[in-house]
Scaffold this motif. Structure first.
Motif, PDB file in Angstrom:
ATOM      1  N   GLU A   1       0.840  -1.277  -0.061  1.00 31.54           N
ATOM      2  CA  GLU A   1      -0.096  -0.021  -0.101  1.00 31.54           C
ATOM      3  C   GLU A   1       0.880   1.227  -0.209  1.00 31.54           C
ATOM      4  OE1 GLU A   1      -2.708  -0.003   3.268  1.00 31.54           O
ATOM      5  OE2 GLU A   1      -3.197  -2.032   3.038  1.00 31.54           O
ATOM      6  N   ALA A   2       0.334   2.547  -0.504  1.00 30.95           N
ATOM      7  CA  ALA A   2       0.899   3.741  -0.234  1.00 30.95           C
ATOM      8  C   ALA A   2       0.006   4.616  -0.388  1.00 30.95           C
ATOM      9  CB  ALA A   2       2.076   3.846  -1.710  1.00 30.95           C
ATOM     10  N   ASP A   3       0.272   5.832   0.334  1.00 33.15           N
ATOM     11  CA  ASP A   3      -0.391   6.983   0.516  1.00 33.15           C
ATOM     12  C   ASP A   3      -0.127   8.215  -0.346  1.00 33.15           C
ATOM     13  OD1 ASP A   3       1.990   7.948   1.497  1.00 33.15           O
ATOM     14  OD2 ASP A   3       0.971   8.381   3.231  1.00 33.15           O
ATOM     15  N   SER A   4       0.936   8.037  -1.446  1.00 35.37           N
ATOM     16  CA  SER A   4       1.264   9.146  -2.389  1.00 35.37           C
ATOM     17  C   SER A   4       1.700   8.359  -3.441  1.00 35.37           C
ATOM     18  CB  SER A   4       2.429   9.742  -1.573  1.00 35.37           C
ATOM     19  OG  SER A   4       3.520   9.513  -1.466  1.00 35.37           O
ATOM     20  N   ALA A   5       1.782   9.309  -4.686  1.00 35.83           N
ATOM     21  CA  ALA A   5       2.240   8.732  -6.032  1.00 35.83           C
ATOM     22  C   ALA A   5       3.571   8.380  -6.180  1.00 35.83           C
ATOM     23  CB  ALA A   5       1.905   9.619  -7.017  1.00 35.83           C
ATOM     24  N   ASN A   6       4.468   9.397  -5.251  1.00 34.64           N
ATOM     25  CA  ASN A   6       6.099   9.165  -5.134  1.00 34.64           C
ATOM     26  C   ASN A   6       6.354   7.862  -4.460  1.00 34.64           C
ATOM     27  OD1 ASN A   6       6.416  11.707  -6.693  1.00 34.64           O
ATOM     28  ND2 ASN A   6       6.589  12.669  -4.632  1.00 34.64           N
ATOM     29  N   ARG A   7       5.740   7.728  -3.576  1.00 32.24           N
ATOM     30  CA  ARG A   7       5.918   6.414  -2.559  1.00 32.24           C
ATOM     31  C   ARG A   7       5.465   5.143  -3.325  1.00 32.24           C
ATOM     32  NH1 ARG A   7       4.095   9.526   1.896  1.00 32.24           N
ATOM     33  NH2 ARG A   7       5.791   9.877   3.450  1.00 32.24           N
ATOM     34  N   ALA A   8       4.531   5.081  -4.001  1.00 30.55           N
ATOM     35  CA  ALA A   8       3.757   4.259  -4.709  1.00 30.55           C
ATOM     36  C   ALA A   8       4.912   3.662  -5.988  1.00 30.55           C
ATOM     37  CB  ALA A   8       2.444   4.693  -5.599  1.00 30.55           C
ATOM     38  N   ILE A   9       5.191   4.715  -6.734  1.00 32.97           N
ATOM     39  CA  ILE A   9       6.173   4.404  -7.920  1.00 32.97           C
ATOM     40  C   ILE A   9       7.337   3.731  -7.310  1.00 32.97           C
ATOM     41  CG2 ILE A   9       7.370   6.474  -7.913  1.00 32.97           C
ATOM     42  CD1 ILE A   9       5.922   4.780 -11.091  1.00 32.97           C
ATOM     43  N   ARG A  10       7.992   4.015  -6.475  1.00 33.68           N
ATOM     44  CA  ARG A  10       9.214   3.487  -5.838  1.00 33.68           C
ATOM     45  C   ARG A  10       8.696   1.689  -5.373  1.00 33.68           C
ATOM     46  NH1 ARG A  10      10.134   8.344  -3.030  1.00 33.68           N
ATOM     47  NH2 ARG A  10       9.468   7.321  -1.238  1.00 33.68           N
TER      48      ARG A  10
ATOM     49  N   PRO B   1       3.406  -5.445  -8.708  1.00 31.61           N
ATOM     50  CA  PRO B   1       1.923  -6.011  -8.614  1.00 31.61           C
ATOM     51  C   PRO B   1       1.579  -6.073 -10.068  1.00 31.61           C
ATOM     52  CG  PRO B   1       2.302  -3.522  -8.102  1.00 31.61           C
ATOM     53  CD  PRO B   1       3.474  -4.108  -8.090  1.00 31.61           C
ATOM     54  N   ASP B   2       0.551  -6.801 -10.223  1.00 36.55           N
ATOM     55  CA  ASP B   2      -0.244  -7.006 -11.493  1.00 36.55           C
ATOM     56  C   ASP B   2      -1.046  -5.897 -11.713  1.00 36.55           C
ATOM     57  OD1 ASP B   2       0.522  -9.597 -12.251  1.00 36.55           O
ATOM     58  OD2 ASP B   2      -0.518 -10.446 -10.604  1.00 36.55           O
ATOM     59  N   ILE B   3      -1.535  -5.078 -10.630  1.00 35.05           N
ATOM     60  CA  ILE B   3      -2.440  -4.036 -11.010  1.00 35.05           C
ATOM     61  C   ILE B   3      -2.437  -3.098  -9.456  1.00 35.05           C
ATOM     62  CG2 ILE B   3      -5.057  -3.327 -10.772  1.00 35.05           C
ATOM     63  CD1 ILE B   3      -5.905  -6.012 -12.119  1.00 35.05           C
ATOM     64  N   VAL B   4      -2.362  -1.728  -9.927  1.00 30.44           N
ATOM     65  CA  VAL B   4      -2.442  -0.705  -8.641  1.00 30.44           C
ATOM     66  C   VAL B   4      -3.956  -0.143  -8.722  1.00 30.44           C
ATOM     67  CG1 VAL B   4      -1.342   0.999 -10.232  1.00 30.44           C
ATOM     68  CG2 VAL B   4      -1.395   1.118  -7.693  1.00 30.44           C
ATOM     69  N   ILE B   5      -4.636  -0.363  -7.765  1.00 32.93           N
ATOM     70  CA  ILE B   5      -5.786   0.423  -7.695  1.00 32.93           C
ATOM     71  C   ILE B   5      -5.263   1.843  -6.872  1.00 32.93           C
ATOM     72  CG2 ILE B   5      -8.102   0.674  -6.407  1.00 32.93           C
ATOM     73  CD1 ILE B   5      -8.052  -2.368  -6.509  1.00 32.93           C
ATOM     74  N   VAL B   6      -5.909   2.721  -7.866  1.00 32.37           N
ATOM     75  CA  VAL B   6      -5.186   4.154  -7.317  1.00 32.37           C
ATOM     76  C   VAL B   6      -6.500   5.113  -7.404  1.00 32.37           C
ATOM     77  CG1 VAL B   6      -4.496   4.776  -9.612  1.00 32.37           C
ATOM     78  CG2 VAL B   6      -3.484   6.157  -7.908  1.00 32.37           C
ATOM     79  N   ASP B   7      -6.400   6.285  -6.389  1.00 32.16           N
ATOM     80  CA  ASP B   7      -7.239   7.519  -6.205  1.00 32.16           C
ATOM     81  C   ASP B   7      -6.571   8.516  -7.042  1.00 32.16           C
ATOM     82  OD1 ASP B   7      -9.233   8.951  -5.460  1.00 32.16           O
ATOM     83  OD2 ASP B   7      -8.682   9.204  -3.699  1.00 32.16           O
TER      84      ASP B   7
ATOM     85  N   ARG C   1       0.834   8.152 -15.463  1.00 32.76           N
ATOM     86  CA  ARG C   1       1.552   8.588 -16.625  1.00 32.76           C
ATOM     87  C   ARG C   1       3.130   7.924 -16.312  1.00 32.76           C
ATOM     88  NH1 ARG C   1      -1.040  14.433 -16.968  1.00 32.76           N
ATOM     89  NH2 ARG C   1      -2.481  14.120 -18.852  1.00 32.76           N
ATOM     90  N   ALA C   2       3.400   8.014 -14.971  1.00 35.13           N
ATOM     91  CA  ALA C   2       4.791   7.583 -14.779  1.00 35.13           C
ATOM     92  C   ALA C   2       4.996   6.253 -15.108  1.00 35.13           C
ATOM     93  CB  ALA C   2       5.214   7.778 -13.051  1.00 35.13           C
ATOM     94  N   LEU C   3       3.956   5.482 -14.726  1.00 35.03           N
ATOM     95  CA  LEU C   3       4.266   4.060 -15.151  1.00 35.03           C
ATOM     96  C   LEU C   3       4.301   3.755 -16.510  1.00 35.03           C
ATOM     97  CD1 LEU C   3       1.221   2.352 -12.717  1.00 35.03           C
ATOM     98  CD2 LEU C   3       3.677   2.405 -12.362  1.00 35.03           C
ATOM     99  N   ALA C   4       3.578   4.560 -17.256  1.00 36.42           N
ATOM    100  CA  ALA C   4       3.439   4.364 -18.865  1.00 36.42           C
ATOM    101  C   ALA C   4       4.931   4.980 -19.270  1.00 36.42           C
ATOM    102  CB  ALA C   4       2.449   5.158 -19.520  1.00 36.42           C
ATOM    103  N   ALA C   5       5.516   5.794 -18.886  1.00 38.68           N
ATOM    104  CA  ALA C   5       6.715   6.435 -19.275  1.00 38.68           C
ATOM    105  C   ALA C   5       7.673   5.473 -18.747  1.00 38.68           C
ATOM    106  CB  ALA C   5       6.924   7.638 -18.459  1.00 38.68           C
ATOM    107  N   ARG C   6       7.796   4.654 -18.078  1.00 36.91           N
ATOM    108  CA  ARG C   6       8.761   4.043 -17.224  1.00 36.91           C
ATOM    109  C   ARG C   6       8.480   2.544 -17.903  1.00 36.91           C
ATOM    110  NH1 ARG C   6      10.524   5.807 -11.166  1.00 36.91           N
ATOM    111  NH2 ARG C   6      10.187   7.948 -11.580  1.00 36.91           N
ATOM    112  N   LYS C   7       7.684   2.401 -18.763  1.00 30.08           N
ATOM    113  CA  LYS C   7       7.206   1.202 -19.442  1.00 30.08           C
ATOM    114  C   LYS C   7       7.121   0.047 -18.375  1.00 30.08           C
ATOM    115  CE  LYS C   7       9.512   2.131 -23.690  1.00 30.08           C
ATOM    116  NZ  LYS C   7       8.460   3.078 -24.096  1.00 30.08           N
ATOM    117  N   ILE C   8       6.457   0.559 -17.108  1.00 30.60           N
ATOM    118  CA  ILE C   8       6.126  -0.671 -16.082  1.00 30.60           C
ATOM    119  C   ILE C   8       4.826  -1.529 -16.575  1.00 30.60           C
ATOM    120  CG2 ILE C   8       5.651  -0.917 -13.938  1.00 30.60           C
ATOM    121  CD1 ILE C   8       7.352   1.473 -13.220  1.00 30.60           C
ATOM    122  N   LYS C   9       4.771  -2.652 -16.393  1.00 29.77           N
ATOM    123  CA  LYS C   9       3.775  -3.492 -17.064  1.00 29.77           C
ATOM    124  C   LYS C   9       2.657  -3.562 -15.921  1.00 29.77           C
ATOM    125  CE  LYS C   9       6.504  -6.654 -19.849  1.00 29.77           C
ATOM    126  NZ  LYS C   9       6.957  -7.933 -20.158  1.00 29.77           N
TER     127      LYS C   9
END
Length: 212
Positions: A28-37, A44-50, A64-72
């Motif tokens: 789990e994460a409470d921010s986008a920056n923590r989540a990307i790390r 994970p296969d899926i991230v559920i994000v607000d 957008r960061a996931l797409a830019a880094r080509k994370i699946k």
């Protein structure tokens, strides 16, 4: 993975997901920056994000960061924002689904299964308006030219249009009042609006136009 800045919401989502034996929540994460790390580490296969997260980066910034880094890892948005301009922005950013927080818990499971099968899932409470938006090729910038705004600025514009004061927006988005005021100033500059009163009037008209 679950990304939401409210601990009780994260726990509720985790409980719903783990009520099905086929799924488990790895982190789990409470921010986008923590989540990307954490996503880079846990994969994970899926991230559920607000969409609305604490700090300057929004859920759409994370997608957008996931797409830019080509994370699946696939992204599924779970948000209180049900207006279709948010749905469109999320899908354009790379999200594979969008669920309103007002939906029944079973919808999360239904969406997870759909996204894992490679589908695009939009919950029933907003799918009709979203499809109508795409089919009719209407633009949401008929009142204001919102395309120049960042995702955070768009969130704040919507809240202004719904009657929230800067102090209330600060609490709702977990950012300082000074940051809210800075965003308000940037919105006025980008939209060429001279006064705060004019901003409020235009924001109200824009939010009203979204509901037609």
């Amino acid at each position: 993975m679950v990304v939401d800045d409210h601990p009780l919401m994260r726990k509720g989502i985790r409980d719903i997901i783990e009520s099905e034996a086929e799924f488990s929540v790895c982190c789990e994460a409470d921010s986008a920056n923590r989540a990307i790390r954490m996503i880079a580490r846990e994969e994970p296969d899926i991230v559920i994000v607000d969409i609305s997260l604490g700090g300057e980066a929004s859920g759409i910034d994370l997608i957008r960061a996931l797409a830019a880094r080509k994370i699946k890892t696939r992204a599924l948005v779970l948000s209180m924002h049900t207006d279709t301009f948010f749905v469109e922005r999320a899908i354009r950013a790379g999200a594979r689904g969008y669920i309103a927080k007002s939906e029944a818990p079973r919808i999360i499971i239904e969406a997870l299964r759909s996204v894992l099968r490679g589908g695009l899932y939009v919950s029933g409470s907003i799918s009709g308006a979203f499809i109508d938006r795409l089919m009719n090729e209407q633009r949401w910038d008929t009142v204001l030219d919102i395309e120049c705004l960042s995702n955070r600025e768009l969130e704040i514009l919507e809240l202004i249009g719904r009657g929230f004061k800067s102090s209330e927006i600060s609490k709702k988005l977990n950012i300082s009042v000074n940051t809210v005021e800075c965003h308000r100033k940037n919105i006025r500059t980008k939209l060429k609006i001279e006064t705060s009163a004019d901003l409020a009037r235009n924001a109200i008209a824009w939010v009203h136009s979204m509901k037609k």
